[in-house]
Structures are given as structure tokens and as C-alpha cells.
Design a protein around this motif. Structure first.
Motif, PDB file in Angstrom:
ATOM      1  N   CYS A   4      88.348  53.066  17.686  1.00 32.44           N
ATOM      2  CA  CYS A   4      89.818  52.784  17.929  1.00 32.44           C
ATOM      3  C   CYS A   4      90.531  53.082  19.060  1.00 32.44           C
ATOM      4  O   CYS A   4      91.561  52.652  19.284  1.00 32.44           O
ATOM      5  CB  CYS A   4      90.510  53.764  16.642  1.00 32.44           C
ATOM      6  N   CYS A  59      89.451  57.811  14.798  1.00 33.10           N
ATOM      7  CA  CYS A  59      88.320  57.554  14.165  1.00 33.10           C
ATOM      8  C   CYS A  59      87.083  58.264  14.316  1.00 33.10           C
ATOM      9  O   CYS A  59      86.137  58.537  13.483  1.00 33.10           O
ATOM     10  CB  CYS A  59      87.872  55.917  14.096  1.00 33.10           C
ATOM     11  N   CYS A  74      83.798  58.173  18.908  1.00 31.58           N
ATOM     12  CA  CYS A  74      83.576  58.517  20.441  1.00 31.58           C
ATOM     13  C   CYS A  74      83.239  60.022  20.546  1.00 31.58           C
ATOM     14  O   CYS A  74      83.428  60.500  21.900  1.00 31.58           O
ATOM     15  CB  CYS A  74      84.547  57.879  21.147  1.00 31.58           C
ATOM     16  N   CYS A 120      87.366  59.007  23.792  1.00 34.81           N
ATOM     17  CA  CYS A 120      88.290  57.577  24.235  1.00 34.81           C
ATOM     18  C   CYS A 120      89.677  57.978  24.895  1.00 34.81           C
ATOM     19  O   CYS A 120      90.224  56.958  25.322  1.00 34.81           O
ATOM     20  CB  CYS A 120      88.491  56.649  22.942  1.00 34.81           C
TER      21      CYS A 120
END
Ligand code: FES
Ligand code: FES
Lengths: 154, 757
Positions: free
Chosen positions: A40, A45, A48, A60
Motif C-alpha cells: 500500500c 497493510c 512491508c 514503506c
């Protein structure tokens, strides 16, 4: 561009990138550590998820410039033989479907068990609700975390 | 006994060395060692040389066997279950099997497509045959060497045995001589009761790689000189590219090229799956993801409204190309709703009629009429749309997560000006698919970009690009009417359903239960054109119908004063004894079977305090599913505590993985029933990432899911889709019990719909 010395999976690594580059892309593009996934890009989400000094962190939205000498662990470095209790439990419960979210799930779970060796169902849910599994493997993830806790505490 | 005519191709290479074979060693001893302290099972080393017996398998000189999985893998676990089918008939010891994804080659393999829950069903005979023919050839080779009759040779877990002479040998010993033999004309397959591999749970053959974070996905590929590409597509449906300023971003760090491109050639006759939503887009190409992302943000693009457009589509089975019209306009969810209500109030296109429904509804003692709706849904696979393309002057190697390599190959070849033989497709593991990856426009896009920049290119959609690209599950609406007589018998049934841009009742759904159970039955459909593109989404059409029909039947059963399970069973009994009409598309016994099994396993009729139950069942994609949902209100918010599921999909190949699949479908269904929704304002998809598009998370998923399979020896059918539709109905019915209110519009927990608690 700027040079950064990073400690990743116990090794010293150097990259020359834009200081704003999120760790996710430093890992994936510049260090070829692709186990950490993009889902995302906005910390929604969990695909990562890496460890920053042992704590689950969304890579991220973590600029490389703020990492400093904090230690980074990715799925590739979670356990030498890929036999971390969480990884063992994942295999025992045959958790994955497509598998894309699972590195992030495993990193979140490992971090949880480090800070809380015997989490309750509610604590597992709270710690894991930042990780989406589109395939819907949540029931198995939860069971696997309980098994991992047993393996770890044995 | 099943005897099959064989028809097997051989791969182009007959022998490959272990190194060239890829060395996809799966250490089963390691898998075993982490679950228990049992001693390590003996596993063979990788062989020096492989001997190919057919396209599906090769055996090493030491007996190690590689089985190729022909179908794309997206989490349904075919990479384990399909090889199990081959290993069963080969009579191979599973621990000495390694699995590799097959090449995409329609001349060698049967139906390399993942979709419609048809993989296992259509592979059942060909794959078992591949194993059985190889076993037959091994027996023959041993018979020749031992100078005995092949008929007297038996096999057991990778061994050839001749009882009378006491001779025995491993498969490896005869792999070479067997590979030189002709394949038999026909082979005999095992009886279900003699299965040793099928029906015994095997771990996911890629499980260990997944938990290690190995490179399994095309996004993980790195090629020499590879560039990264992203696209900019119109922000709204109804807009097209007008102009863009490449110069402003070309000088940004790491940017190599910025250009616009069309996905398909104008004259190209597309197939049904060649949807591209936005015919012309801008490509941004550079050295790294972050640099390209920044340039993409900075890029100035002008979009403009288009007037009605069209493209050419091949008609089914050849003939003249059809011109498909795409309407102009910037659509909004609010106007969609109003329009659907308007069209739904007019007569639709009749699909099926039994008896005299008009008359019976006039005479009925009780008439129940309800209207249901559901929104567009985005697939949101966790792995965003991507593709790695390496196009050179005379060859294109395209690696991508794809459910349907065969559908897109002609489009890639046409667009590159190549023959299909020059296009090589590599089917990488998919991070989810759910139907979305049957529409592989992105493979053409990556190929076009690679051809232009003359470098290997990794095209990646950002989450936002992926979520706002269309190819959604359509928006639907359905009105149901039921007529009851004075004894509360169901004497009339009427469904009128439609959607934007397609009806959910197409392709025979009007012949499903309860058609055949009611004397007077009417099914009608309608549709409304739109420029919002749609595509298959886990159990297309059924994912709406299954939910709302089962919700309606629950209400009818209540009005009739009957238990909802008994009500359905009574209807099924009727259709079995004296079916109404023709072409009824379900087996009443198997349908009743899952209802009875779920009634039994859920202890139907007994609920604990504060638990509210709902039941639903459905038949689609050749399999039967029934669910009982146990739901609680926690501080006014519904939470599914437990789901009991009963499935009938015939023989279950890999039981634990099959349960996993059903569990996933159940979680997915609950998530979409509660939260799933894509809305539009002036053509703009209003949700572009997971901050606004709500996905089910662990704290909202059931605490337990209990999956049961009907035990039978019927040829296997699919499992990825069938458990999905009825969960919407079971949730709605449990929610009614919890809230004393029926819920007609999905998603049930949307802010602007129902507020609970
Ligand atoms: S990619 Fe970082 S949380 Fe989704
Ligand atoms: S296993 Fe597919 S997203 Fe989690």
C-alpha cells in the motif's frame, strides 16, 4: 543522493540513495532483499513489515535517513535456518495461500512474541490487525502464533 | 475401473541435467523435523540426470521425481494438489517428489488457466493419466529387462516389484529405458478406495520458500539492465488523455523516459478478456521505484472527457468482429442507485418461466417482496498489478502473475508485431488473483514499454493505480417475490435481477435452486450500460445471487413459520420427487447433503447466550456449500465468532489445503459483506488505498472456522469459489437475528447504511 551505512540482518551495508527513500525500496531495489513486500505504501497493510531494533515497523514509510545505526531485520534474516519458532509454526499450520502477505505477518508475529511471550487472543488480534491478508488466512495465523509461543517457551 | 485413452506430448528436451532442472529441492525431512522430533525421513539427493517420461514428469537415475504443475498458482495450492494427482497414479513416494511450475505451452499441457474453479475438475483425468502412463512405461521397461510379463509387475511407492521371481527395483533404475518407450494407448486408473496420496494432507510445496521470503513473485525479479516503469491513467472513468508535459519530469533524478502509449492496436480484434479500461496512458520509466514514484507524482497530465467510444472484439467462435460501444459520461454511485431502481421497476428480459406466476401472485394468501443491492467491488490482491517484460528484436519474455496466459498471448504478439511463437510467457506465482488476473492488459503494457526503451522493464502499478483501474465486480440489484398459500406452501417465486453493466442472472443462473421446486416461477434480467469496466470476481454473479437469494429464502421460511434448513430441504425433496420445468441445474441430493451435514456439525437448533445464527447454502461452479454463522454483538458491533461449513466437491485431493481454501473464502465473504464497496463521484473511484477501502482484518475475522467435506467418490470439482457466495447470506441471516432487522444493502456495516448498536 547520500551515502548511508546500514546494519541489516547483522551485516553492514552501504547504499547511495535519496535520503527520503523509504527503507522498503532501499531493501528491494538497492539491496535485492525482496522478501519484504509492497502492498500500500501508506502503512495500512503490513506487507512491508521489518524489525527496527526488534520492533515491527512498516518500512514503506520509514525514510532511510532516519534509520541511523538502528538494527534492521528482514524476513531473510529472521533466523539463520529459517527456523524461527514463528516460521516453524507457520509450516506446521500450513498457513499461506498466495503467500504475498506472509513475510509481513511473520515479522509482526515475531515482534509480538518477543515483547509478549504468551499473548492472549485479544492481544494477538490487536498486534496483528495492521497486517491484511487478502486470502483470509487469519484463523491459521492466530493458531500458528499460539503454536509459536509454545515452541518459543518450551 | 476407469480406462483412459492417452494423449500426451513430450517436452522438447528429453533429458536435462540436475543443474539445468533448476534444483527446486524441497526438503521434506526438514518439514517433518519442525513439527515433531521424529527421525529424519530418508530423502533422495538430486539426481545427475533426468529422464522425461512425459511433459508432466521426469525421473532421475536415483528415482527422484520432478512433477510439473501445469496451472498458474494464486494461492489455491494447485502446485501441491495437481502433482499429488500425478504422484498417485505414478505410485510415487511423495517425499521423493519435487515440484516445478511448468512452462506455458498449450501444445503440451491441458488448459493452463486458473479460473472458474475448474482447474482440478478438468485436470482430474489428464493428470492422473500422465502418472499412470509413466507407471505403465516403467513396468514395461522392467518387464523387458527381467524377461517377465509387465502384467505381473506391481508398483509400490516408487518401486517395481515382480513377486514370482523376487525381483524389485526403484523407478530410477528403469527411468532411462522407460523414457525410450512409446506411451501406451490406454491406461487403467486406480479405484478411489486405493488412493494413497490423494486424500492425505500434504504441506504446501512452496511453504518453506514463502516463510523464508524467497523470490517467488515477478516483482522480485531482477534482470541485467532492468528499468522500472509505472503508468499514469485517467483519474476518472469517462476521461481520456489529452496532453502531458514530459519535459518537466524527464530531468528528474533517475528518470529515463516518459511517453504515452496505446495498449492495443486499433484494428486488433480483442478477446473477451482483453479489457484495458484506459486505452491510452502515460508511461514513466526510470532506474528505481522511488525515483519513478516521485516523477509520477510530479508529472502534469491533462485529461478530457471522451464522447462515446468503441473497440473491436472477436465474436465467439469466429466470424465478423463486433464493435463494442463504451458510453461517455462521468458516473456517480448515487445516480447508479437511482437508475437501478428505475430500470428494476420495469419488466425485464424473461429467462425462465414455469406455470403461471402472474396468476398465482394474484391468488396468493401472502406475498413477500424484497429488493437487495450490492456495490462495485475492487479485487485488491495484496500483490499489485505488475509484469516484467524483456523484449528484444526477435523475442519477448514476459513474466507475470497471470491466471490466463493463453488469453493475452495473441494481444502481446499483435502489439509487438511478433508471432505468438516469439512470445514466451512465464507464469510466476500470483499474490492473489480472485479473477482480476484473467485480464492481463498489464502484460501488453509492460511489453510495449520494454520494446520502446529497449531494456527489460518491471512495470508496477501503485496500490492507487491498481485499485482505481476498474475491472470491478459489477454493482447489482435484485427484487425477489414469493407467494405462499393458506398452508404456507411456496407456490410462486419471482426473481428480477440486473446490474451495471451486467445482470447476475446470466449463464444459466435462472435454472438454479429454487427453480424446479416451485410450480410457478419467473426469472427476468436487466442491465444498464456504463463505462466503468468490470471483470470476474471470485464466483462471478453468484457472489451476489447466492447471498441475496439465501437471505430472501430465510425471510420466506420465517413467514411460512418453518425452520430455514427444513424449509430448504422440503423444497429440495419436492424437486427431487417431482421436478418443475427443465434444465434444473443442481443435484437435489447433494444440495440437501451439505445442508444436512452443516445442520449436524453446527448442532443447529442449539445456541449459546448472545450468539445469533444464520444459515445459507449455494451451488455454483459444480460444487455445493452450506454455512452456519455464529455471530455476536460486541459493544453493538457484529463479530462472527464461528463458521461451520459443509462442502461437497467430490473427492478431496488435499484435505487440509482444501479447508484452508474454504476458510479463506469465508473470511473474504464476511469482509466483503461487512465492508466491501467501491463508490464513484463524477467518474472518480472514491477509494484508492486501504485507508479508505476497508478490508477485513484479524480482529474482525471469525475466531474459528470448522470445515467439513461430504465423503464420496464423485470426480472432484472446484473449491475456490463455491464457499464464497453463501457466506453473504449466512451473515445477513445471523445479522437479522442479532438486530431484529433485515439487511438488504451491502455492505452491511457501511457508514451511510446501517449503524448498529
Ligand atoms: S506497504 Fe507498508 S504497510 Fe502496506
Ligand atoms: S496469503 Fe495471500 S494475502 Fe495473505
Amino acid at each position: 543522493m547520500a551515502k548511508f551505512n546500514l546494519k541489516i540482518n547483522g551485516k553492514d551495508m552501504e547504499v547511495d540513495v535519496d535520503p527520503q527513500t523509504p527503507m522498503l525500496w532501499v531493501l528491494r531495489d538497492h539491496l535485492d532483499l525482496t522478501g519484504t513486500k509492497y502492498g500500500c505504501g501508506i502503512a495500512q497493510c503490513g506487507a512491508c513489515t521489518i524489525h527496527l531494533n526488534g520492533t515491527a515497523t512498516r518500512s514503506c514509510m520509514l525514510p532511510v535517513s532516519v534509520v541511523g545505526d538502528n538494527e534492521i531485520t528482514t524476513i531473510e534474516g529472521l533466523a539463520e535456518e529459517a527456523n524461527h519458532p514463528v516460521q516453524q509454526a507457520w509450516l506446521e499450520h500450513d498457513v499461506p495461500q498466495c503467500g504475498y502477505c506472509q513475510a509481513g505477518q511473520i515479522m509482526s508475529a515475531a515482534s509480538l512474541l518477543k515483547s509478549n511471550p504468551s499473548p492472549s487472543d485479544e492481544q494477538i488480534e490487536a498486534a496483528m490487525s495492521g497486517n491484511i491478508c487478502r486470502c483470509g488466512t487469519y484463523v491459521r495465523i492466530k493458531e500458528a502464533i499460539k503454536t509459536a509461543a509454545k515452541i518459543q517457551n518450551a | 475401473m476407469t480406462v483412459l485413452k492417452t494423449k500426451l506430448g513430450r517436452r522438447s528436451f528429453l533429458k536435462t541435467s540436475a543443474a539445468a532442472g533448476g534444483g527446486l529441492m524441497i526438503s521434506f525431512s526438514w518439514l517433518a523435523s519442525c513439527t515433531s522430533s521424529t527421525t529424519k525421513a530418508e530423502v533422495l539427493a538430486m539426481p545427475e540426470e533426468w529422464f522425461e517420461l512425459n511433459a508432466y514428469l521426469k525421473i532421475g537415475e536415483n528415482g527422484m521425481t520432478t512433477i510439473f504443475c501445469p496451472n498458474p498458482e494464486f494461492g489455491q495450492n494447485v502446485m501441491t494438489s495437481m502433482p499429488m494427482m500425478i504422484a498417485e497414479e505414478l505410485d510415487m513416494d511423495w517425499k521423493n517428489v519435487v515440484v516445478e511450475m511448468a512452462e506455458f505451452n498449450t501444445a503440451l499441457y491441458n488448459r493452463q488457466f486458473t479460473g472458474g474453479s475448474q482447474g482440478i475438475r478438468t485436470a482430474w483425468n489428464p493428470l492422473r493419466m500422465a502418472g499412470a502412463t509413466a507407471r505403465h512405461m516403467l513396468k514395461e521397461a522392467a518387464a523387458n529387462a527381467w524377461n517377465v510379463s509387465a502384467k505381473d509387475i506391481t508398483t509400490d511407492a516408487g518401486k517395481l516389484i515382480h513377486k514370482a521371481s523376487g525381483k524389485s527395483a526403484g523407478y530410477g533404475e528403469f527411468a532411462k529405458s522407460a523414457s525410450a518407450l512409446e506411451a501406451p494407448e490406454e491406461v487403467e486408473l486406480k479405484e478411489v478406495k486405493n488412493f494413497k496420496v490423494i486424500g492425505n494432507s500434504k504441506k504446501n510445496v512452496e511453504g518453506k520458500k514463502i516463510i523464508k521470503g524467497d523470490k517467488l513473485f515477478s516483482l522480485d525479479i531482477k534482470k541485467e539492465g532492468m528499468l522500472t516503469a509505472m503508468i499514469a491513467h485517467p483519474p476518472a472513468f469517462g476521461l481520456q488523455l489529452k496532453d502531458f508535459n514530459a519535459e518537466s519530469v524527464k530531468s528528474m533524478p533517475g528518470i529515463v523516459d516518459v511517453f504515452s502509449f496505446k495498449t492495443y492496436n486499433d484494428e486488433f480484434g480483442r478477446n473477451f478478456f482483453d479489457t484495458d479500461t484506459f486505452p491510452e496512458m502515460v508511461a514513466i520509466v526510470g532506474n528505481s521505484t522511488w525515483e519513478v514514484m516521485n516523477a509520477k507524482k510530479a508529472l502534469q497530465v491533462e485529461w478530457e472527457k471522451f464522447s462515446e467510444q468503441s473497440f473491436l472484439m472477436n465474436s465467439w467462435g469466429g466470424g465478423d468482429k463486433i464493435k463494442v460501444q463504451v458510453p461517455a459520461g462521468l458516473e456517480s454511485s448515487q445516480s447508479h442507485m437511482a437508475e437501478m431502481h428505475k430500470v428494476a421497476s420495469k419488466p425485464g428480459t424473461q429467462l425462465r418461466k414455469d406455470g403461471d406466476p402472474e396468476k398465482i401472485f394474484k391468488e396468493a394468501v401472502k406475498v413477500i417482496e424484497k429488493t437487495y443491492s450490492a456495490p462495485f467491488l475492487a479485487h485488491n490482491m495484496m500483490e499489485p498489478i505488475n509484469c516484467v517484460a524483456d523484449v528484444t528484436a526477435d523475442k519477448a519474455i514476459i513474466s507475470a502473475p497471470t491466471q490466463a496466459p493463453g488469453f493475452i498471448e495473441p494481444a502481446i504478439a499483435d502489439r509487438l508485431g511478433m508471432t505468438v511463437e516469439q512470445v514466451e510467457i512465464v507464469m510466476s506465482r500470483m499474490g492473489g488473483g480472485f479473477g482480476r488476473r484473467a485480464y492481463c492488459h498489464y502484460m501488453v503494457e509492460a511489453a510495449v514499454i520494454s520494446q520502446k526503451v529497449q531494456k527489460p522493464v518491471k512495470l508496477m502499478y501503485t496500490r492507487e493505480d491498481d485499485m482505481t483501474f476498474g475491472i470491478y465486480r459489477p454493482a447489482y440489484m435484485a427484487t425477489y417475490r414469493a407467494a405462499l398459500d393458506e398452508n404456507n406452501n411456496l407456490i410462486g417465486y419471482h426473481v428480477k435481477a440486473g446490474g451495471i453493466p451486467e445482470s447476475p442472472l446470466g449463464r444459466g443462473a435462472a435454472n438454479r435452486f429454487p427453480a424446479g421446486c416451485v410450480d410457478n416461477y419467473l426469472a427476468e434480467e436487466w442491465s444498464i450500460q456504463s463505462n466503468i469496466t468490470i471483470g470476474a470476481f471470485r464466483a462471478p454473479r453468484s457472489n451476489f445471487l447466492g447471498g441475496v437469494e439465501q437471505s430472501f429464502l430465510d425471510e420466506v421460511a420465517e413467514a411460512a413459520g418453518k425452520d430455514p434448513i427444513q424449509f430448504r430441504l422440503d423444497l429440495l425433496k419436492r424437486s427431487k420427487e417431482k421436478p418443475v420445468g427443465e434444465n434444473n441445474d443442481y443435484d437435489a441430493d447433494r444440495y440437501a447433503g451439505v445442508l444436512e451435514l452443516v445442520r449436524d456439525k453446527s448442532n443447529w437448533g442449539q445456541t449459546s447466550d448472545g450468539t445469533h445464527r444464520g444459515v445459507a447454502a449455494y451451488f455454483c461452479h459444480n460444487s455445493y456449500a452450506a454455512h452456519v454463522v455464529d455471530l455476536k454483538l460486541v459493544n453493538g458491533t457484529p463479530r462472527v465468532e464461528k463458521v461451520t461449513c459443509a462442502m461437497d466437491c467430490g473427492v478431496v485431493i488435499n484435505p487440509d489445503a482444501a479447508s484452508n481454501m474454504a476458510e479463506g473464502a469465508i473470511v473474504d465473504g464476511i469482509g466483503n459483506a461487512f465492508f466491501g464497496e467501491m463508490t464513484f463521484q463524477n467518474g472518480i473511484p472514491e477509494k484508492s488505498n486501504f485507508d479508505r477501502y476497508r478490508m477485513i482484518r484479524m480482529n474482525e475475522a471469525p475466531k474459528a472456522i470448522d470445515v467439513h467435506f461430504v465423503q464420496n467418490e464423485i470426480d472432484p470439482t472446484g473449491l475456490g469459489e463455491p464457499p464464497f457466495p453463501p457466506i453473504f447470506g449466512a451473515v445477513a441471516n445471523a445479522l437479522y437475528k442479532a438486530t431484529d432487522k433485515r439487511h438488504y444493502n451491502q455492505p452491511f456495516l457501511s457508514k451511510d447504511r446501517i449503524t448498529l448498536g
